[in-house]
Write a protein that holds these residues in place. Structure first.
Motif, PDB file in Angstrom:
ATOM      1  N   GLY A 130      35.207  73.053  50.672  1.00 33.43           N
ATOM      2  CA  GLY A 130      35.681  72.952  52.046  1.00 33.43           C
ATOM      3  C   GLY A 130      35.433  71.578  52.644  1.00 33.43           C
ATOM      4  O   GLY A 130      36.268  71.049  53.397  1.00 33.43           O
ATOM      5  N   MET A 131      34.296  70.965  52.314  1.00 31.46           N
ATOM      6  CA  MET A 131      33.985  69.628  52.834  1.00 31.46           C
ATOM      7  C   MET A 131      34.930  68.583  52.248  1.00 31.46           C
ATOM      8  O   MET A 131      35.320  67.624  52.933  1.00 31.46           O
ATOM      9  N   VAL A 132      35.308  68.747  50.983  1.00 32.19           N
ATOM     10  CA  VAL A 132      36.277  67.831  50.371  1.00 32.19           C
ATOM     11  C   VAL A 132      37.615  67.939  51.091  1.00 32.19           C
ATOM     12  O   VAL A 132      38.264  66.922  51.391  1.00 32.19           O
ATOM     13  N   GLY A 266      33.588  58.201  57.220  1.00 33.08           N
ATOM     14  CA  GLY A 266      33.500  59.629  57.490  1.00 33.08           C
ATOM     15  C   GLY A 266      33.909  60.469  56.305  1.00 33.08           C
ATOM     16  O   GLY A 266      33.241  61.452  55.946  1.00 33.08           O
ATOM     17  N   ALA A 267      35.027  60.078  55.658  1.00 32.93           N
ATOM     18  CA  ALA A 267      35.526  60.848  54.521  1.00 32.93           C
ATOM     19  C   ALA A 267      34.575  60.757  53.331  1.00 32.93           C
ATOM     20  O   ALA A 267      34.232  61.777  52.707  1.00 32.93           O
ATOM     21  N   PHE A 268      34.131  59.541  53.016  1.00 29.12           N
ATOM     22  CA  PHE A 268      33.211  59.383  51.884  1.00 29.12           C
ATOM     23  C   PHE A 268      31.872  60.061  52.178  1.00 29.12           C
ATOM     24  O   PHE A 268      31.239  60.611  51.273  1.00 29.12           O
ATOM     25  N   VAL A 273      28.014  64.227  50.671  1.00 23.51           N
ATOM     26  CA  VAL A 273      27.216  65.409  51.016  1.00 23.51           C
ATOM     27  C   VAL A 273      27.673  66.613  50.195  1.00 23.51           C
ATOM     28  O   VAL A 273      26.855  67.399  49.694  1.00 23.51           O
ATOM     29  N   ALA A 274      28.996  66.748  50.036  1.00 25.50           N
ATOM     30  CA  ALA A 274      29.533  67.854  49.234  1.00 25.50           C
ATOM     31  C   ALA A 274      29.053  67.774  47.789  1.00 25.50           C
ATOM     32  O   ALA A 274      28.667  68.782  47.181  1.00 25.50           O
ATOM     33  N   LEU A 275      29.059  66.565  47.233  1.00 20.73           N
ATOM     34  CA  LEU A 275      28.608  66.401  45.853  1.00 20.73           C
ATOM     35  C   LEU A 275      27.112  66.667  45.724  1.00 20.73           C
ATOM     36  O   LEU A 275      26.664  67.237  44.716  1.00 20.73           O
ATOM     37  N   ALA A 276      26.338  66.269  46.737  1.00 18.23           N
ATOM     38  CA  ALA A 276      24.898  66.545  46.707  1.00 18.23           C
ATOM     39  C   ALA A 276      24.649  68.054  46.731  1.00 18.23           C
ATOM     40  O   ALA A 276      23.812  68.573  45.981  1.00 18.23           O
ATOM     41  N   LEU A 277      25.408  68.753  47.563  1.00 13.32           N
ATOM     42  CA  LEU A 277      25.277  70.202  47.647  1.00 13.32           C
ATOM     43  C   LEU A 277      25.693  70.861  46.337  1.00 13.32           C
ATOM     44  O   LEU A 277      24.996  71.735  45.807  1.00 13.32           O
ATOM     45  N   TYR A 278      26.828  70.434  45.812  1.00 13.40           N
ATOM     46  CA  TYR A 278      27.329  70.996  44.554  1.00 13.40           C
ATOM     47  C   TYR A 278      26.366  70.721  43.401  1.00 13.40           C
ATOM     48  O   TYR A 278      26.064  71.594  42.587  1.00 13.40           O
TER      49      TYR A 278
END
Length: 293
Positions: A130-132, A266-268, A273-278
């Motif tokens: 969703g963040m991506v 903002g996008a990066f 953050v999404a990659l850190a979570l994943y």
């Protein structure tokens, strides 16, 4: 040095080569991307064929083509599209958008796994996906244009990886089969452009770089990657491979001077953050599986 350490070094080596590849392809800006792709295909085919010949495994290529011809054709179309878009993006000053594509590729692959193979995603993975999507919306609204390069690179590479799951052959054999199918088209393209003097309009340095595009940019990192995946846990491979788009991003911003706007930030930021979570979720899952074993 143990096998695990050798595997990690091999993985780092592959990611460094791929990550710094914009510097290589920027040197070929005088050559149209279609020609660069053609040379990369032909020289990759020759190099991989030589490797398999030395290993005594060349016969595996026609066997794969007989068994899974349709899948290999689709894979070759996807990887050639991916290579072309990446080369083009570097040459026209959109390397940062290309790096974005390789950042979001792992999450596109996760989404494809859920949609195509019915793989169940954990809550953290759904949040990351969703963040991506939010990052793509931020860039689209902020810059007034859809990040097509990033989406094409992530999607073609994700679909390519999905097809590779359907092939029982190793990566070197399967890639050899793919470039073998593309090589005749590449040769005809060069002959149509230059007649009997294919490639000769360029100086020796450029011709040397074109010849190296196959072994250096394709074969060597792929073999390092293959070596690493047999010796390193997939969770570790997933973490180390982010070195690739990070180096591409650094090349785009700090070497090529491509603009980095607040919308890009903002996008990066969302992607990181999404990659850190994943990645955190993947590491916890990996540890849980090791404890069960």
């Amino acid at each position: 040095m143990g096998d695990g350490q050798k595997g990690i070094l091999a993985m780092i080596g592959a990611c460094v080569i791929w990550g710094l590849s914009p510097l290589f392809f920027k040197q070929l800006v005088e050559v149209p991307p279609g020609e660069v792709l053609a040379h990369r295909t032909i020289w990759s085919c020759l190099f991989f064929g030589g490797v398999l010949l030395v290993q005594g495994r060349l016969g595996e290529v026609p066997r794969l083509l007989r068994q899974r011809f349709g899948v290999v054709v689709l894979a070759s179309l996807l990887i050639s599209t991916n290579w072309f878009v990446f080369i083009w993006s570097v040459q026209v000053g959109r390397a940062m958008e290309a790096s974005l594509g390789y950042y979001i590729f792992p999450l596109v692959a996760v989404l494809l796994g859920a949609l195509v193979f019915g793989e169940r995603l954990r809550w953290g993975q759904w949040v990351a996906v969703g963040m991506v999507c939010s990052a793509v919306v931020v860039l689209t609204l902020g810059l007034g244009v859809l990040p097509v390069v990033a989406l094409v690179l992530a999607t073609t590479f994700g679909l390519y990886g999905m097809l590779k799951k359907r092939l029982s052959a190793g990566p070197v054999v399967s890639v050899t089969a793919e470039v073998l199918l593309l090589a005749p088209v590449a040769m005809l393209w060069l002959l149509w452009l230059h007649g009997g003097d294919a490639g000769l309009p360029y100086p020796p340095r450029t011709l040397g770089l074109l010849a190296l595009s196959g072994p250096l940019m394709t074969a060597v990192p792929l073999m390092l990657f293959s070596y690493a995946t047999r010796r390193v846990r997939l969770a570790t491979v997933g973490l180390v491979q982010y070195l690739n788009p990070t180096l591409q991003f650094c090349c785009a911003v700090f070497v090529f001077g491509e603009p980095f706007t607040p919308w890009h930030a903002g996008a990066f930021g969302l992607i990181w953050v999404a990659l850190a979570l994943y990645s955190g979720q993947s590491l916890m899952q990996d540890r849980a599986e090791r404890r069960r074993v």
